[in-house]
Motif scaffolding. Structure first.
Motif, mmCIF file in Angstrom:
data_model
loop_
_atom_site.group_PDB
_atom_site.id
_atom_site.type_symbol
_atom_site.label_atom_id
_atom_site.label_comp_id
_atom_site.label_asym_id
_atom_site.label_seq_id
_atom_site.Cartn_x
_atom_site.Cartn_y
_atom_site.Cartn_z
ATOM 1 N N GLU A 92 0.798 -1.262 -0.079
ATOM 2 C CA GLU A 92 0.020 -0.061 -0.052
ATOM 3 C C GLU A 92 0.846 1.320 0.063
ATOM 4 O OE1 GLU A 92 -3.667 2.331 0.023
ATOM 5 O OE2 GLU A 92 -2.871 0.217 -0.661
ATOM 6 N N TYR A 93 1.901 1.234 0.745
ATOM 7 C CA TYR A 93 3.020 2.431 0.821
ATOM 8 C C TYR A 93 3.528 2.496 -0.641
ATOM 9 C CZ TYR A 93 6.702 5.623 1.537
ATOM 10 O OH TYR A 93 7.430 6.624 1.460
ATOM 11 N N LEU A 94 3.919 1.408 -1.328
ATOM 12 C CA LEU A 94 4.462 1.857 -2.458
ATOM 13 C C LEU A 94 3.570 2.017 -3.465
ATOM 14 C CD1 LEU A 94 7.064 -1.299 -2.712
ATOM 15 C CD2 LEU A 94 7.699 1.243 -2.524
ATOM 16 N N ARG A 95 2.192 1.583 -3.451
ATOM 17 C CA ARG A 95 0.978 2.100 -4.463
ATOM 18 C C ARG A 95 0.981 3.621 -4.418
ATOM 19 N NH1 ARG A 95 -3.547 3.597 -4.932
ATOM 20 N NH2 ARG A 95 -4.000 3.769 -2.533
ATOM 21 N N GLY A 143 8.302 -5.180 4.746
ATOM 22 C CA GLY A 143 6.772 -5.703 4.805
ATOM 23 C C GLY A 143 5.868 -4.929 5.025
ATOM 24 N N ARG A 144 6.147 -3.641 5.780
ATOM 25 C CA ARG A 144 5.375 -2.596 6.492
ATOM 26 C C ARG A 144 6.303 -1.385 6.667
ATOM 27 N NH1 ARG A 144 3.306 -5.717 11.942
ATOM 28 N NH2 ARG A 144 5.429 -6.013 12.892
ATOM 29 N N ILE A 185 10.525 -2.477 -8.009
ATOM 30 C CA ILE A 185 10.326 -3.243 -6.607
ATOM 31 C C ILE A 185 8.794 -3.395 -6.242
ATOM 32 C CG2 ILE A 185 10.627 -2.646 -4.159
ATOM 33 C CD1 ILE A 185 13.173 -0.846 -5.242
ATOM 34 N N ALA A 186 8.013 -2.548 -6.609
ATOM 35 C CA ALA A 186 6.707 -2.691 -6.311
ATOM 36 C C ALA A 186 6.037 -3.754 -6.850
ATOM 37 C CB ALA A 186 5.837 -1.221 -6.673
ATOM 38 N N SER A 187 6.355 -3.901 -8.414
ATOM 39 C CA SER A 187 5.899 -4.880 -8.936
ATOM 40 C C SER A 187 6.391 -6.343 -8.566
ATOM 41 C CB SER A 187 6.148 -5.028 -10.508
ATOM 42 O OG SER A 187 7.480 -5.158 -10.787
ATOM 43 N N SER A 188 7.406 -6.354 -7.648
ATOM 44 C CA SER A 188 8.058 -7.780 -7.286
ATOM 45 C C SER A 188 7.235 -8.135 -6.304
ATOM 46 C CB SER A 188 9.400 -7.466 -6.794
ATOM 47 O OG SER A 188 9.751 -6.656 -5.682
ATOM 48 N N ILE A 189 6.335 -7.187 -5.364
ATOM 49 C CA ILE A 189 5.664 -7.893 -4.310
ATOM 50 C C ILE A 189 4.179 -7.521 -4.493
ATOM 51 C CG2 ILE A 189 7.554 -7.106 -2.366
ATOM 52 C CD1 ILE A 189 5.732 -4.681 -1.796
ATOM 53 N N ARG A 196 -0.098 -1.850 -11.146
ATOM 54 C CA ARG A 196 0.571 -1.510 -12.382
ATOM 55 C C ARG A 196 -0.160 -0.249 -12.903
ATOM 56 N NH1 ARG A 196 -1.077 -6.776 -13.762
ATOM 57 N NH2 ARG A 196 -2.520 -6.300 -15.047
ATOM 58 N N ARG A 197 -1.295 0.251 -12.451
ATOM 59 C CA ARG A 197 -1.605 1.549 -12.815
ATOM 60 C C ARG A 197 -0.944 2.508 -12.107
ATOM 61 N NH1 ARG A 197 -6.739 3.703 -14.639
ATOM 62 N NH2 ARG A 197 -7.706 1.642 -14.356
ATOM 63 N N ALA A 198 -0.703 2.250 -10.747
ATOM 64 C CA ALA A 198 0.116 3.065 -9.880
ATOM 65 C C ALA A 198 1.504 3.317 -10.628
ATOM 66 C CB ALA A 198 0.210 2.717 -8.696
#
Length: 270
Positions: A92-95, A143-144, A185-189, A196-198
């Motif tokens: 959620e943070y990375l999104r 993870g958070r 990094i975001a797509s890896s988790i 993907r939109r983000a």
């Protein structure tokens, strides 16, 4: 290295950029908790105590303080609202970081040493937004991320010679590379459509930043945005951008917007 009576150590090395300096300092450090602090930024006296207490109480590896920008007087710091909820999953943070431009400056974080050893240090091939890629990688590994609103850090802004103000070819390439790496990094988790939109939104925002300074890098970055999410576009432009974009395209409209804004600053009464 020279040790003072306060047990502070001054390190010296050939100038190889901020990332190299931070990695050098980390290798020389011995503490269980790491606080990065640039020479021009400030932290509140109780910041470390509050954040370390929270890390230990919740058995977490990284957290962040509230933070705000100031120009000359830190008492005039305008603090950014702490994200809600104050505990976010890494996904959620990375999104939100990508989709909303959610930013946290480096001095806000306190990190357990073993997290940095596990996730790796700053990428020394990056100059601009090297910190963004670094902390995205740490948060993904942890993870958070928890935000501690009573802890505070002060980010000095509007400095002409700061790294963030540089527009060299190397710094512009770094801005694009760092955001692409953050998207990876975001797509890896999280491989969801929402993420993907983000990624497309985050890369489109960087493309808009690059457009007034380097057309080729901006176009390549926007192409990368559309590869992540088709029809990604920058939607944060001013009235100038929105008026011209349908006629001349996003890139030229963004360049026009940038120059109009600078002209208004020059003509503004002082």
């Amino acid at each position: 290295a020279k040790e003072s009576r306060h047990a502070a150590i001054a390190l010296h090395q050939t100038n190889r950029g901020a990332s190299s300096a931070r990695n050098h300092a980390f290798r020389a450090s011995k503490g269980r908790f790491i606080q990065y602090l640039d020479a021009d930024d400030l932290i509140a006296p109780n910041k470390l105590a509050l954040q370390i207490a929270s890390l230990e109480a919740h058995d977490e590896s990284i957290n962040a303080s509230a933070w705000g920008r100031f120009d000359k007087n830190p008492e005039w710091t305008e603090f950014v609202p702490v994200p809600e909820p104050s505990l976010l999953t890494a996904s959620e943070y990375l999104r939100r970081h990508l989709a909303e431009g959610l930013m946290t400056h480096p001095a806000a974080f306190v990190v357990r040493r073993d997290l940095i050893e596990r996730a790796g240090g700053f990428r020394e091939d990056l100059s601009l937004n090297d910190d963004g890629e670094f902390f995205a990688r740490l948060i993904a590994a942890a993870g958070r991320i928890r935000f501690i609103p009573d802890a505070r850090s002060h980010y000095r802004s509007n400095l002409r010679n700061s790294y963030s103000a540089r527009r060299t070819l190397a710094s512009l390439r770094s801005a694009a590379t760092a955001m692409i790496a953050t998207a990876d990094i975001a797509s890896s988790i999280d491989g969801s459509e929402r993420m993907r939109r983000a990624q497309g939104q985050g890369l489109a925002r960087v493309a808009a930043y690059l457009a007034p300074h380097n057309r080729a890098i901006a176009e390549a970055t926007m192409a990368e945005a559309n590869a992540r999410w088709p029809d990604s576009a920058w939607t944060e432009g001013t009235r100038t951008f929105r008026w011209f974009a349908p006629w001349v395209g996003w890139l030229l409209a963004r360049r026009m917007e940038f120059h109009v804004a600078n002209l208004r600053k020059l003509l503004a009464p002082r």
